[in-house]
Design a protein around this motif. Structure first.
Motif, PDB file in Angstrom:
ATOM      1  N   GLN B 166      32.359 107.609  31.302  1.00  0.00           N
ATOM      2  CA  GLN B 166      33.086 107.064  32.009  1.00  0.00           C
ATOM      3  C   GLN B 166      32.771 105.757  32.090  1.00  0.00           C
ATOM      4  O   GLN B 166      34.379 104.922  32.119  1.00  0.00           O
ATOM      5  N   ALA B 180      37.452 111.180  35.971  1.00  0.00           N
ATOM      6  CA  ALA B 180      36.200 111.294  35.056  1.00  0.00           C
ATOM      7  C   ALA B 180      35.206 112.221  35.759  1.00  0.00           C
ATOM      8  O   ALA B 180      34.725 112.872  35.691  1.00  0.00           O
ATOM      9  N   ASN B 181      35.723 112.157  37.533  1.00  0.00           N
ATOM     10  CA  ASN B 181      34.787 113.049  38.102  1.00  0.00           C
ATOM     11  C   ASN B 181      35.403 114.899  38.210  1.00  0.00           C
ATOM     12  O   ASN B 181      34.356 115.305  38.764  1.00  0.00           O
ATOM     13  N   THR B 184      32.199 115.087  36.635  1.00  0.00           N
ATOM     14  CA  THR B 184      30.791 115.226  36.607  1.00  0.00           C
ATOM     15  C   THR B 184      30.634 115.800  38.219  1.00  0.00           C
ATOM     16  O   THR B 184      29.743 117.086  38.314  1.00  0.00           O
TER      17      THR B 184
END
Lengths: 263, 264, 327
Positions: B166, B180-181, B184
């Motif tokens: 990220q 990118a979340n 994650t």
């Protein structure tokens, strides 16, 4: 009034520039929605107990949530936050605009611009491929639009109240940390409110947070009758007014303190 | 190498002392993190109260999945916080300063902030883990205990790798990429439940592409002695996280090279 | 020995363009246009050990691109660059150990910590031995009068104090080369002098090679023997201050304080630049009219209370150089 409209327009343009962010946002929302749908599906498969919502309704509820997520006051305007932290807020006081409404407009643009951009493709994709349903009647759809407007003004007013608490930095940050999870739970984002145990329902019904998300969605699903949407909208406005009064009072005290400190 | 550890510890000490300058805020935030995640688990509890069970899994078993992944994520947020805020470092131009120092950029970024308040999240996962293990009635052996630690460590490596990917993206675009979340935060959400409740393509993705399974069913099936558990696969699974971290470090190196040719 | 060699350095960037207006913003969602910017267009120079060079130019002229390339954090499109025999971007860690870099606009100290803690961390980052650290800290503390500042958190320091601490932070590892980027920006007069004096000491006594980029021409006049002027990615001038003056203009300024502020003044060989009440500033070319002659002619014709001759300020010289270049 024209000044405020210009302000909202300018913020819209800034936010629209981030096209990759918007595309990524849509992807993220779809992905999170998919996880939630799959989890609910697994639960529904495991049990034959009657549930407060049908699986089909839950799927629609989840996709509405993913589409409208941006309206929830779950983060603050980082520019305003930095301004308050660094003390540069004094410069804002010099502008010929009312500070509260100035920031309210920023909050409005920040909530609405990305949501407009993201909700349309999310809803379209969800309806085409992912099992989202249309409202049962036109009236329900209109009721949903009305209560969504109510949710927007309510959310911005609430966000302003939290923002203003940052004038008292130490406790402000703590309040922010404490309040945002409340929104997450009591708006229905974590779980549709109907799924919480029965004894919690009166509390959930009383709190203002359900107006931020759960209410418009239930109107959409027809679980709240279209006619009932009008008085519910009134309740949303009442809470909005209360937050605005509280926010303005706190802001006035905060700026007075700032001026007194000379900072 | 040894010297790098010494320097990292020095960074750690500095970061902790800096946070202690704002003690009241620190305490508040720690408590805040504690509650933010407790609420998640309340949601899971409410679902079990309605539905009874989830495809043969009990709430106590889910508690183990929940606590392992949350602990791994909290450890990552604690030690790799610098990667989380990395886009700001690039935007402000302060990354230049790191390049001007004769040390690995990664070491400096990781050292720049250690977010102690994430302890709140770890503290929250620990009792849930203990409660889950106790209620399920896990028969502990040194191997199982080691595997539980390995699962958490493997998950942490995986998340650090994701954070690193990220952060590396900010070398290519200044726009903050929410995508990118997905991996994650979305990964944490996903792996709070056993992967086998999801659809096959989804399971395959989180086993072979982003190997979340290394902190999920692979080791936990063994610990919970589920039918069909393969101890060897379970024992090897933490390595998957490590492997992923290695790949992410390559991407980082590529990103730094790109930064030096575009200067922004 | 040449410390720094730069030969025909070229750097081009791709910049995304944004369209104006709401429609432009929406269109930008779909398609974006790019434009190439030539930041450096064949820059060459050489610096000997122990030189103190002013590197000046307007914003966007290529100053910071050059400095970044020399510092090894930017790889040029083409051209050669060597610092102490190394190619900066190829051996980053070995290269930056030889550099001290100070940015006037931002600090490299940790905001919330006492200065000394930052210095100790930098000691470990640069691997400075305990003995050398102690000696350097003592020397820098004395030279920059850091005594009381060391235990103060950085956020409580004034700008001048912070700059002194930043200078110390950049020099702990005794770099033979120092880059200073706007080191006096925003400082009060006393701090400016302290910084200049310290830089002069470093250069003269310790033989540190210094590249100074600044907009403050007083810095240049006080410190630099050699000035490199850059504009539009090319070097416009490279040499001593005097040579630069000679190149751009030989004119002198004569400043007269007249007895009477209503007096009209005129001379065929001098041009009035400005008039401030009694004070008149004239410019003239000493090759056309000798200074002594002009003074005697004017004092004979007009009642003059006081007078002096000076070179045009360096700002003026630079501004003209740019104008010439642009024309």
């Amino acid at each position: 009034m024209k000044g405020y409209l210009a302000l909202i327009g300018a913020r819209f343009r800034v936010l629209l520039q981030y096209r990759a962010a918007a595309a990524a946002g849509i992807g993220t929302q779809l992905f999170f929605g998919l996880i939630r749908v799959m989890i609910f599906q697994a639960f529904y498969r495991s049990s034959a107990h009657p549930q407060p919502m049908s699986y089909v309704d839950i799927v629609t509820y989840i996709w509405l949530g993913q589409a409208m997520l941006g309206l929830l006051p779950w983060n603050l305007d980082s520019d305003v936050q930095n301004m308050l932290r660094s003390g540069n807020v004094s410069y804002e006081l010099v502008r010929p605009l009312d500070l509260y409404w100035h920031w309210y407009c920023r909050a409005f643009a920040m909530r609405v611009a990305p949501t407009l951009l993201r909700s349309v493709p999310v809803i379209a994709l969800a309806m085409l491929f992912l099992g989202m349903q249309t409202p049962p009647s036109l009236a329900s759809g209109l009721g949903w639009l009305l209560t969504t407007c109510g949710a927007v003004v309510l959310n911005c007013a609430f966000m302003m109240l939290v923002t203003v608490s940052l004038f008292w930095t130490l406790t402000g940050e703590g309040i922010q940390r404490a309040v945002l999870p409340l929104v997450y739970v009591f708006s229905g984002m974590l779980l549709p409110l109907a799924f919480w145990p029965a004894w919690m329902q009166p509390l959930l019904h009383f709190l203002p947070f359900r107006g931020m998300m759960d209410l418009p969605f239930r109107v959409y699903l027809g679980q709240v009758a279209p006619l009932q949407a009008v008085p519910e909208f009134g309740i949303q406005l009442l809470w909005t007014a209360a937050f605005i009064v509280a926010g303005r009072t706190l802001l006035a005290r905060g700026t007075r303190r700032l001026v007194a400190q000379g900072g | 190498m040894n010297d790098s550890w010494k320097l990292y510890l020095h960074y750690l000490g500095i970061s902790i002392r800096a946070q202690m300058q704002y003690r009241a805020s620190f305490v508040m935030m720690t408590i805040g993190f504690f509650f933010t995640t407790v609420i998640e688990f309340l949601g899971i509890w409410a679902m079990f109260a309605r539905f009874g069970s989830l495809q043969g899994w009990s709430l106590a078993e889910i508690a183990l999945f929940y606590s392992v992944i949350n602990m791994a994520f909290a450890l990552t947020e604690m030690f790799a916080r610098g990667l989380d805020t990395f886009p700001n470092l690039v935007k402000s131009g302060d990354f230049d300063r790191l390049l001007l120092r004769p040390r690995s950029t990664l070491l400096q970024v990781l050292g720049s902030e250690v977010s102690l308040m994430r302890l709140g999240r770890i503290l929250q996962a620990l009792p849930i883990m203990l409660w889950g293990a106790h209620t399920v009635g896990v028969v502990w052996s040194p191997g199982k205990a080691l595997l539980l630690i390995g699962a958490t460590a493997g998950g942490t490596c995986l998340f650090v790798g994701l954070f690193l990917l990220q952060a590396s993206m900010s070398f290519w675009t200044i726009e903050s990429l929410e995508i990118a979340n997905i991996l994650t935060h979305g990964g944490t959400q996903t792996a709070q439940y056993p992967l086998d409740i999801y659809r096959p393509w989804f399971r395959i993705f989180f086993t072979f592409v982003v190997p979340l399974a290394c902190a999920n069913i692979l080791p936990l099936n063994v610990i919970l002695q589920r039918p069909g558990a393969t101890p060897l696969l379970g024992a090897l699974s933490p390595c998957l996280g490590l492997l992923f971290l290695g790949v992410a470090m390559l991407a980082w190196g590529q990103g730094v090279r790109r930064y030096c040719s575009t200067g922004s | 020995m040449a410390h720094i060699v730069v030969e025909n350095l070229v750097k081009t960037f791709e910049v995304a363009e944004r369209q104006a207006g709401m429609w432009g913003a929406v269109r930008g969602l779909v398609k974006r246009t790019h434009r190439t910017v030539q930041a450096l267009d064949g820059v060459s120079f050489e610096l000997q050990a122990g030189e103190l060079v002013g590197y000046i130019g307007p914003n966007g002229a290529g100053k910071s691109t050059t400095v970044k390339t020399l510092a090894g954090i930017l790889v040029p499109t083409s051209g050669r660059c060597e610092v102490l025999g190394r190619v900066p971007w190829k051996e980053r860690t070995a290269h930056v150990k030889q550099l001290g870099v100070v940015f006037g606009q931002r600090t490299q100290l940790w905001w919330d910590l006492p200065v000394v803690e930052s210095l100790e961390l930098l000691r470990d980052i640069y691997g400075v031995t305990a003995v050398r650290y102690k000696a350097m800290l003592a020397e820098l503390t004395e030279r920059l009068s850091l005594g009381d500042l060391l235990d103060t958190p950085v956020r409580q320091l004034s700008l001048g104090q912070r700059m002194r601490c930043d200078l110390a932070a950049s020099l702990l590892h005794e770099p033979p080369i120092l880059f200073l980027d706007e080191p006096t920006i925003g400082l009060d007069a006393v701090s400016k002098l302290a910084v200049r004096e310290f830089v002069q000491h470093l250069n003269r006594e310790r033989g540190v090679t210094v590249i100074l980029t600044t907009h403050d021409m007083d810095d240049i006049e006080a410190l630099c023997t050699r000035v490199i002027v850059i504009g539009g990615g090319r070097i416009l001038s490279d040499g001593t201050l005097d040579a630069l003056r000679d190149r751009v203009t030989r004119e002198h300024w004569l400043i007269l304080d007249l007895e009477d502020e209503t007096l009209e003044l005129e001379d065929p060989d001098a041009e009035i630049l400005r008039r401030d009440g009694r004070r008149v500033t004239l410019r003239f070319d000493p090759a056309r009219v000798p200074t002594a002659l002009l003074i005697s002619r004017l004092t004979a014709r007009y009642p003059v209370r006081d007078l002096f001759v000076q070179n045009p300020p360096i700002e003026e010289i630079i501004a003209r150089l740019y104008r010439e270049q642009a024309a």
